[in-house]
Motif scaffolding. Sequence first.
Motif, mmCIF file in Angstrom:
data_model
loop_
_atom_site.group_PDB
_atom_site.id
_atom_site.type_symbol
_atom_site.label_atom_id
_atom_site.label_comp_id
_atom_site.label_asym_id
_atom_site.label_seq_id
_atom_site.Cartn_x
_atom_site.Cartn_y
_atom_site.Cartn_z
ATOM 1 N N ASP A 15 61.365 10.661 42.351
ATOM 2 C CA ASP A 15 60.258 11.259 43.341
ATOM 3 C C ASP A 15 60.778 11.425 44.715
ATOM 4 O O ASP A 15 59.912 11.905 45.353
ATOM 5 C CB ASP A 15 58.955 10.450 43.050
ATOM 6 N N ALA A 16 61.734 10.619 45.054
ATOM 7 C CA ALA A 16 62.287 10.485 46.465
ATOM 8 C C ALA A 16 63.320 11.773 46.525
ATOM 9 O O ALA A 16 63.680 11.896 47.777
ATOM 10 C CB ALA A 16 62.880 9.263 46.784
ATOM 11 N N ARG A 17 63.308 12.649 45.646
ATOM 12 C CA ARG A 17 64.573 13.539 45.692
ATOM 13 C C ARG A 17 64.476 14.685 46.854
ATOM 14 O O ARG A 17 65.365 15.398 47.315
ATOM 15 C CB ARG A 17 65.002 14.208 44.328
ATOM 16 N N HIS A 18 63.020 15.085 46.895
ATOM 17 C CA HIS A 18 62.909 16.165 47.948
ATOM 18 C C HIS A 18 63.159 15.670 49.367
ATOM 19 O O HIS A 18 63.798 16.442 50.217
ATOM 20 C CB HIS A 18 61.312 16.705 47.793
ATOM 21 N N ASP A 19 62.798 14.548 49.853
ATOM 22 C CA ASP A 19 63.204 14.185 51.281
ATOM 23 C C ASP A 19 64.242 13.817 51.319
ATOM 24 O O ASP A 19 65.053 14.287 52.375
ATOM 25 C CB ASP A 19 62.317 12.576 51.433
ATOM 26 N N PHE A 20 65.450 13.397 50.457
ATOM 27 C CA PHE A 20 66.699 13.056 50.557
ATOM 28 C C PHE A 20 67.096 14.423 50.624
ATOM 29 O O PHE A 20 68.221 14.375 51.363
ATOM 30 C CB PHE A 20 67.029 12.340 49.258
ATOM 31 N N ARG A 21 66.891 15.288 49.965
ATOM 32 C CA ARG A 21 67.727 16.796 49.983
ATOM 33 C C ARG A 21 67.377 17.312 51.357
ATOM 34 O O ARG A 21 68.271 17.865 51.917
ATOM 35 C CB ARG A 21 66.987 17.620 48.996
ATOM 36 N N ALA A 22 66.370 17.284 51.906
ATOM 37 C CA ALA A 22 65.990 17.680 53.419
ATOM 38 C C ALA A 22 66.683 16.918 54.465
ATOM 39 O O ALA A 22 67.146 17.571 55.222
ATOM 40 C CB ALA A 22 64.442 17.552 53.694
ATOM 41 N N TRP A 23 67.073 15.402 54.343
ATOM 42 C CA TRP A 23 67.587 14.812 54.905
ATOM 43 C C TRP A 23 69.192 15.105 55.035
ATOM 44 O O TRP A 23 69.964 15.423 55.974
ATOM 45 C CB TRP A 23 67.555 13.381 54.882
ATOM 46 N N THR A 24 69.835 15.282 54.013
ATOM 47 C CA THR A 24 71.037 15.725 53.613
ATOM 48 C C THR A 24 71.439 17.258 54.595
ATOM 49 O O THR A 24 72.344 17.391 54.949
ATOM 50 C CB THR A 24 71.364 15.792 52.170
ATOM 51 N N ASN A 25 70.523 18.085 54.157
ATOM 52 C CA ASN A 25 70.788 19.256 54.553
ATOM 53 C C ASN A 25 70.590 19.306 56.219
ATOM 54 O O ASN A 25 71.344 20.026 56.885
ATOM 55 C CB ASN A 25 69.585 20.525 54.308
ATOM 56 N N THR A 26 69.692 18.498 56.811
ATOM 57 C CA THR A 26 69.897 18.430 58.270
ATOM 58 C C THR A 26 71.254 17.704 58.790
ATOM 59 O O THR A 26 71.661 18.316 59.780
ATOM 60 C CB THR A 26 68.834 17.461 58.529
ATOM 61 N N LEU A 27 71.681 16.788 58.116
ATOM 62 C CA LEU A 27 72.891 16.277 58.586
ATOM 63 C C LEU A 27 74.076 17.159 58.266
ATOM 64 O O LEU A 27 74.858 16.923 59.297
ATOM 65 C CB LEU A 27 72.918 14.931 57.934
ATOM 66 N N LEU A 28 74.057 17.817 57.327
ATOM 67 C CA LEU A 28 75.374 18.801 56.927
ATOM 68 C C LEU A 28 75.432 20.269 57.506
ATOM 69 O O LEU A 28 76.287 20.659 57.800
ATOM 70 C CB LEU A 28 75.616 18.672 55.422
ATOM 71 N N ALA A 29 74.164 20.546 57.717
ATOM 72 C CA ALA A 29 73.918 21.793 58.480
ATOM 73 C C ALA A 29 73.217 21.962 59.642
ATOM 74 O O ALA A 29 72.322 22.801 59.980
ATOM 75 C CB ALA A 29 73.728 22.878 57.654
ATOM 76 N N PRO A 30 73.378 20.963 60.796
ATOM 77 C CA PRO A 30 72.679 21.048 61.976
ATOM 78 C C PRO A 30 72.909 22.353 62.920
ATOM 79 O O PRO A 30 73.828 22.884 62.889
ATOM 80 C CB PRO A 30 73.176 19.637 62.577
#
Length: 395
Positions: free
Chosen positions: A156-171
């Motif tokens: 249930d934490a995957r949505h937040d984690f995906r958003a964080w990852t996208n922010t870090l890799l495509a800033p």
Amino acid sequence: MSTTPTTTLFSDTLMSAPHGAYAQLRETGPVHRTTTPDGAPVWLVTRYEDVRAALTDPRLSLNKANAHTTGRYQSSMPPELDAHLLNMDPPDHTRLRRLVSKAFTARRIEGLRERVQAHTEELLDAFTGPPVDLMAALANPLPMAVICELLGVPLDARHDFRAWTNTLLAPAPDAAAESRTAMREMHRFLVGIITAKRSHPTDDLLSAMIEARDEHDSLTEAELVAMAFLILFAGYDNAVNLIGNAALALLLHPHHLDAVRDGRTPVRAVVEETMRWNSPFTLGVRRFALEDLTIGDATIPAGGRVWVSLLSANRDGTHFEAPDTFDPNRPPAHLGFGHGIHYCLGAPLARLEAETAITSLLDRLPTLRLAVPGEELEWAPSFHKRGLQELPVTW
């Protein structure tokens, strides 16, 4: 030094059309002095032989304590997440890699095959199209489900984690503050998960790492949190883009797609050629010169930051015949997963996920094809990775 600044790593061409941009850089010189988004100098290595040598050069350190340049871009990661394999040299790197590698042996990964297959089938069962966006429906959720199960992280934490990852890799070029915020939110999340598992351990990798910390003193608390971050971060995003890029490669080359369908070309060969032809890793981990050294025709001062382009090396025509041609029948000899002691620990898992996803997808949907022209597809605006925003398909 004969090379001079030629581009910025946030240039439109390096992000939107990297293969052509890197081809021009290889032609004009093996190493280019350029800048990070915040203007700090960096040396970019583009040719295969130089990249391969740099990946194993002990004079190039991963520990950013050896950097002589600073800036917002370099310091965006909070110190709480620094103590992981991609910021370490031996002997600390050797100690931690030995500990974590037990979860990524060929035997352990093979033991995950049934679970990976089950996750894949569940996702394919949920297809509501056509059309369907393969990134959202398969490539994104499959690696997330697998890595969360491996570590023992609630799905249930995957949505937040995906958003964080996208922010870090495509800033965005001016989004250092957003990256720092994402890092700190991830840190709080991981600390909370570790606290919960200390009270209620389960049969997963994170519980085993907590045991190694608490009972065997094999790693520090900072290393425990940082390694959990690295496994989630790297284990998720790279597999996402490998699945997407492999599917796209076949859809753009119908004769190879037919060869896979009738058994003439194994899916594993498609995955390996995808790692060469359109690797999800654009750049290797940044390195720092421990002394003045020469790479190609560039003299790099001690403390200078060096980035090696895996994407560029894998299209180098001096090493690969017809490098821009997607050919799964060529012998696998790419640098897509790196080389040497820092070779990607999660490579066997990424291969398994991609092979399973592509095989099952083609079995279920034998008439699969792109729903839009290939030139209309949009890529993530990142110089770190090569991944699609969406991959609309129909059948």
